[in-house]
Design an enzyme around this catalytic site. Structure first.
Site, PDB file in Angstrom:
ATOM      1  N   ASP A  79     -15.681  25.795  39.341  1.00  0.00           N
ATOM      2  CA  ASP A  79     -15.145  25.624  37.985  1.00  0.00           C
ATOM      3  C   ASP A  79     -16.281  25.464  36.983  1.00  0.00           C
ATOM      4  OD1 ASP A  79     -12.390  25.574  38.539  1.00  0.00           O
ATOM      5  OD2 ASP A  79     -12.409  23.435  39.010  1.00  0.00           O
ATOM      6  N   LYS A 110     -18.085  23.362  34.313  1.00  0.00           N
ATOM      7  CA  LYS A 110     -18.140  21.920  34.023  1.00  0.00           C
ATOM      8  C   LYS A 110     -18.230  21.780  32.504  1.00  0.00           C
ATOM      9  CE  LYS A 110     -20.279  17.530  35.144  1.00  0.00           C
ATOM     10  NZ  LYS A 110     -19.853  16.999  33.832  1.00  0.00           N
TER      11      LYS A 110
END
Length: 600
Positions: free
Chosen positions: A258, A260
């Site tokens: 993902d 950040k």
């Protein structure tokens, strides 16, 4: 249950610093506590009236109001209280001394203010609650009268700890970890049930409620605890590494990666039309984000759900990600509607922990992510975090640089294995953060807790300008010193620092602080700061990782520099000694690789 019992134990706890002794005393108190009010006993030990997530007001009694209430309670002029405060430096101690004077005792007895019945925990808690909830016109007088009435009835020792509690300076030096150990020992005879208690607390972050369940139903009842809308789950935390190949290997070779985001981590609860938003520190921040509340009502297709994501400031024109500081500007705005227009936000969701009464925390990440994707209706405000699935280092790094170029801090690499559960309240290698390098500096910043301060010299003479910083060790529930920070502060920040620190100044070291250094002042561990430096290095001065690398030496940050305050983090969220040790090992490996390259 008599409040006198709590006051007596607070007095004993204050005099010792050994964690084993603290736990033993607390165990004894819990054994004697009334099962119906043990939740209130726990809150009082934590220095609060209720869990932060309820969003109720704090006591709101300043020093002037406290002085007035004490003067009324002991029938002396305010000037007498103020003079005593100058000598003693602790309003709790002042209240106790003045309550002991013959004048105070005789006059109060004559007035009938002292009855044969002592204060109960329920009565004390009820009065303190009345003080906290008083608002609007006449609230100042209500607070003073209620507190004065409580102090009139209190014994000298009770008065000491009531005043300290109201003043926010209880100083018994007990963290949640010690409370959990004591609860396990008090009700089961050993600490063997501590993991079960911690698991329940991680899923339902209300330690008073957990204590009451144990006392009334037995520790086995905690096995039925699951996430509940309205009570936050303690967030899962990531480890940090800097080598992408090692990161992929650590999570099992395949990962969900993902972005950040540089925003505010938020845990969002929804039940029908009711929506709650909690911060990383489990504080109720719903009122700060009425726009997000509406997005959740409109775009989350579930009656009952707990999801997690990052609230990120975006440019009103381009919708591009803006820095974290813009969220802080938004929070400082008094007019929330104006703030919404000036600093709009998007939410990037990355996890789901509860869905329609089903606990998803024990399910693997791919299953949680799939359900999260299913509950979001198409829209341009709530998004799934930008992500890829990969088992390739080159693709990981390509995505990492893509994240940086799009305004993210880096990436979160997450295990997708069968055991990739949501580890509430724990830091582990199921999630690993990879952040941008800081050129010649450390591979990542650290979040450290202020435990003391030193006065400056020269133009900073007479000002507290160097902070003693510590890492939090969850295994021992202590703070280990890491460095002294004196650079990175603006003049305005230094001026603000004086007030900040003097409000939490202690007469002696907090029992949870492990330090060889003696600062000019000790402070209550309360504030977390983000620190960057040149490297992690050995130091004979500091206690972080003492003797782990070299006998007699700990680990420290070389040339540390203050970046910003981390108000979104609790002191227990600070960087751990284990993380600092890992950062030191990374540095050694990097140097070995460079040396090997030079030799080749």
């Amino acid at each position: 249950m008599e409040f006198k019992l709590i006051a007596e134990y607070f007095d004993k706890l204050e005099k010792i610093s050994s964690r084993l002794q603290l736990t033993a005393l607390l165990t004894d108190l819990f054994k004697k506590a009334d099962k119906n009010v043990i939740d209130k006993v726990v809150y009082l030990i934590q220095g609060k009236l209720w869990p932060d997530f309820l969003g109720y007001p704090e006591l709101g009694v300043g020093e002037k109001l406290l002085i007035k209430a004490i003067s009324i309670a002991v029938n002396v002029k305010e000037e007498v209280v103020e003079e005593q405060l100058k000598v003693v430096g602790d309003l709790g101690e002042v209240a106790m001394r003045l309550k002991k004077t013959p004048q105070s005792a005789s006059i109060l007895s004559f007035l009938g203010a002292q009855s044969n019945e002592g204060l109960t925990v329920e009565e004390t808690y009820e009065s303190l609650t009345k003080i906290a909830l008083a608002s609007g016109e006449g609230s100042r007088d209500i607070k003073i009268r209620s507190l004065a009435g409580l102090l009139k009835k209190a014994s000298p020792l009770e008065a000491k700890y009531i005043v300290r509690f109201v003043d926010g300076r209880l100083r018994v030096g007990i963290g949640d970890a010690t409370i959990m150990d004591a609860l396990s020992t008090a009700f089961t005879g050993s600490t063997s049930f501590r993991p079960l208690i911690e698991r329940a607390y991680n899923l339902r972050a209300d330690l008073g409620n957990i204590a009451k369940i144990i006392a009334q139903q037995g520790v086995e009842a905690l096995k039925d605890i699951k996430p509940q809308v309205g009570i936050p789950i303690r967030p899962m935390l990531a480890e940090r590494m800097s080598d992408p190949a090692e990161i992929l290997a650590k999570v099992g070779g395949e990962a969900l990666v993902d972005y950040k985001y540089d925003g505010e981590r938020a845990q969002i609860h929804k039940k029908d039309k009711e929506v709650y938003i909690f911060s990383r520190r489990l504080e109720n921040i719903t009122r700060m984000y009425p726009d997000v509340v509406e997005y959740v009502r409109e775009y989350i297709n579930a009656n009952e759900v707990i999801i997690e994501g990052e609230i990120v400031a975006v440019d009103p024109e381009s919708n591009e990600i803006r820095p974290f500081q813009e969220l802080m500007h938004r929070k400082r705005k008094n007019d929330i509607n104006e703030a919404i227009k000036e600093y709009p936000v998007n939410v990037y969701l990355f996890d789901l922990m509860l869905y329609e009464d089903a606990d998803y925390t024990m399910k693997p990440l791919p299953e949680r992510r799939k359900k999260l994707e299913e509950v979001i209706k198409p829209n341009d405000k709530l998004h799934i975090a930008h992500h890829i699935y990969t088992n390739n280092v080159d693709k990981l790094m390509e995505f990492f640089y893509d994240a940086i170029s799009n305004g993210a801090e880096g990436v979160m690499v997450k295990s997708v294995a069968k055991d990739s559960i949501y580890q509430a309240g724990s830091r582990g290698f199921l999630w690993i953060k990879l952040k941008r390098d800081y050129q010649s500096e450390m591979a990542d910043s650290v979040d450290l807790v202020v435990v003391g301060a030193f006065y400056g010299r020269g133009k900073r003479g007479g000002k507290l300008s160097s902070l003693l910083m510590a890492a939090y060790d969850p295994e021992t529930d202590t703070f280990k010193t890491v460095c002294k920070v004196a650079s990175g502060f603006s003049d305005a920040e230094l001026d603000e620092l004086q007030k900040k620190l003097m409000e939490i100044k202690l007469d002696k070291k907090d029992p949870r602080v492990d330090s060889q250094l003696e600062p000019d002042i000790w402070v209550e561990p309360k504030y977390v700061a983000e620190i960057i430096g040149a490297e992690i290095t050995l130091s004979p001065e500091h206690t972080c990782c003492k003797d782990m690398v070299s006998k007699g030496a700990g680990l420290s940050v070389r040339f540390p520099r203050f970046i910003r305050w981390r108000d979104d983090k609790s002191i227990e969220d600070a960087t751990t000694p284990k993380e600092i040790y890992e950062m030191y090992k990374m540095k050694l490996r990097k140097k070995e690789e460079e040396q090997h390259t030079d030799e080749a």
